[in-house]
Scaffold this motif. Sequence first.
Motif, PDB file in Angstrom:
ATOM      1  N   TYR A 107      36.181  -0.741 -34.525  1.00  0.00           N
ATOM      2  CA  TYR A 107      36.968   0.494 -34.591  1.00  0.00           C
ATOM      3  C   TYR A 107      37.813   0.482 -35.855  1.00  0.00           C
ATOM      4  O   TYR A 107      37.962  -0.552 -36.523  1.00  0.00           O
ATOM      5  CB  TYR A 107      37.899   0.596 -33.365  1.00  0.00           C
ATOM      6  N   ASN A 142      40.367   8.907 -36.911  1.00  0.00           N
ATOM      7  CA  ASN A 142      40.860   8.463 -35.606  1.00  0.00           C
ATOM      8  C   ASN A 142      42.382   8.583 -35.560  1.00  0.00           C
ATOM      9  O   ASN A 142      43.081   7.958 -36.361  1.00  0.00           O
ATOM     10  CB  ASN A 142      40.449   7.014 -35.343  1.00  0.00           C
ATOM     11  N   THR A 177      44.629   5.724 -31.192  1.00  0.00           N
ATOM     12  CA  THR A 177      43.865   4.481 -31.364  1.00  0.00           C
ATOM     13  C   THR A 177      44.675   3.280 -30.909  1.00  0.00           C
ATOM     14  O   THR A 177      44.169   2.400 -30.206  1.00  0.00           O
ATOM     15  CB  THR A 177      43.445   4.319 -32.834  1.00  0.00           C
ATOM     16  N   PHE A 197      34.398   5.181 -31.983  1.00  0.00           N
ATOM     17  CA  PHE A 197      34.237   3.743 -32.203  1.00  0.00           C
ATOM     18  C   PHE A 197      32.763   3.384 -32.239  1.00  0.00           C
ATOM     19  O   PHE A 197      31.881   4.210 -31.921  1.00  0.00           O
ATOM     20  CB  PHE A 197      34.983   2.943 -31.138  1.00  0.00           C
TER      21      PHE A 197
END
Length: 433
Positions: free
Chosen positions: A212, A341, A346, A386
């Motif tokens: 990620y 993101n 996150t 991700f």
Amino acid sequence: MKKLPFLLFSFFSLSALAQSDAIRTSIAKKADALQPKLVAWRRDFHEHPELGNRETRTSAIIAKHLESLGIEVKTGVATTGVVGILKGGKPGPVVALRADMDGLPVTERVNIPFASKVTTQYNGQDVGVMHACGHDSHMAILMGVAEILSAMKKDLHGTVKFIFQPAEEGTPRGEKGGAEEMVKQGVLENPKVDVIFGLHINSAIEVGKITYRPGGTMAGVSDMRIIVKGKSSHGAYPWQSIDPIVVSAQIINNLQTVVSRNVDVTENPAVVTVGVIKGGTRFNIIPENVEMLGTLRYFTAGDEKLVTENVRRIAIKTAEAQGATAEVKIPFSNHYPVTFNDIALTAKMLPTLQASAGKENVMLRPPVTGAEDFSFFQEKVPGLFFFLGGMPKGTNPAIAPSHHTPDFYLDESGFGLGVKALCNLTLDYMASK
């Protein structure tokens, strides 16, 4: 007595944590039990791939499955998209989960029993069709998530919107589609989506692992067309010409300075690639025009502006210096924003990914210069995208077959982790609200 409220808080916090662990364990068992179905779904999609805006068989299978689970289904969204709405028994946020559905104009070379033999026409050419980017696995995973979450409907604190999206890889010339078109048609409304999660399997990440990145994780992209106009002449008398081939070569060389001299590469990477150059019909004729096609990649809005302006300036001024002209169109036919993101989201959901895969199996990754139209959803609502491992254990990532190639290959044993991660992200996000 003064300590009682704190003790009660501690007791209920521990109870909630234990309940969460119990649910997580239950989801893990259900995902493992679904593995044969996941593989069967994926292999069926793999053997029968369809290009963007042509996913009619694919969407019919998905819609039938969602309907069998009691999920409200809408079809024909952005041509062939399918949207399922699962309303939980308790109030809470709306969580969207997305999987893409389209294959690519690639002829498969992998020796597997369910290899694609499909052929079709794409932009006037006869092509093979292959799921050469893993979208078949994305669909299978999200179908598994729908099966698990629908069985928990009465206990869900909110609503889940399952988005099966067509045409992530783009559409044939002259058509609209993909995430951008779904957003325009209101896929994030009625009910209004609060957050969206998505995954992409990766053939160079070992199965069982997740990677990620907060912030810009995949590049924004614009394609470009540059037409250089000069003056034609016989190839034996080049002094009578303004040679657009020579000018184009100079433009290509000068464009290399955009990344090396204009972009602060310590902050964000960028790419300027010329992938097509077309000009001339015969060895002894200097043509009048040359066409160049290429791609620009960047990770911030500021870098998009910088790269675009510098490419345009360099092309136009280089041509002018030689007495030619350059017409520059950016974007030419497509543009994807940065896959960004949400940083707070996150950080909030990272423990969920770690609990799903094991902390040691979740790794921060560098930016990816490939692009994803999941970014259109993230422009409207906070999102987390991700990567899921699909490479057989022990394989050298440097020699693993790449995405978008005839030899693309996935280890199917990692699909269950994708199911667990998306289920846990949904439930943990709902619990946090």
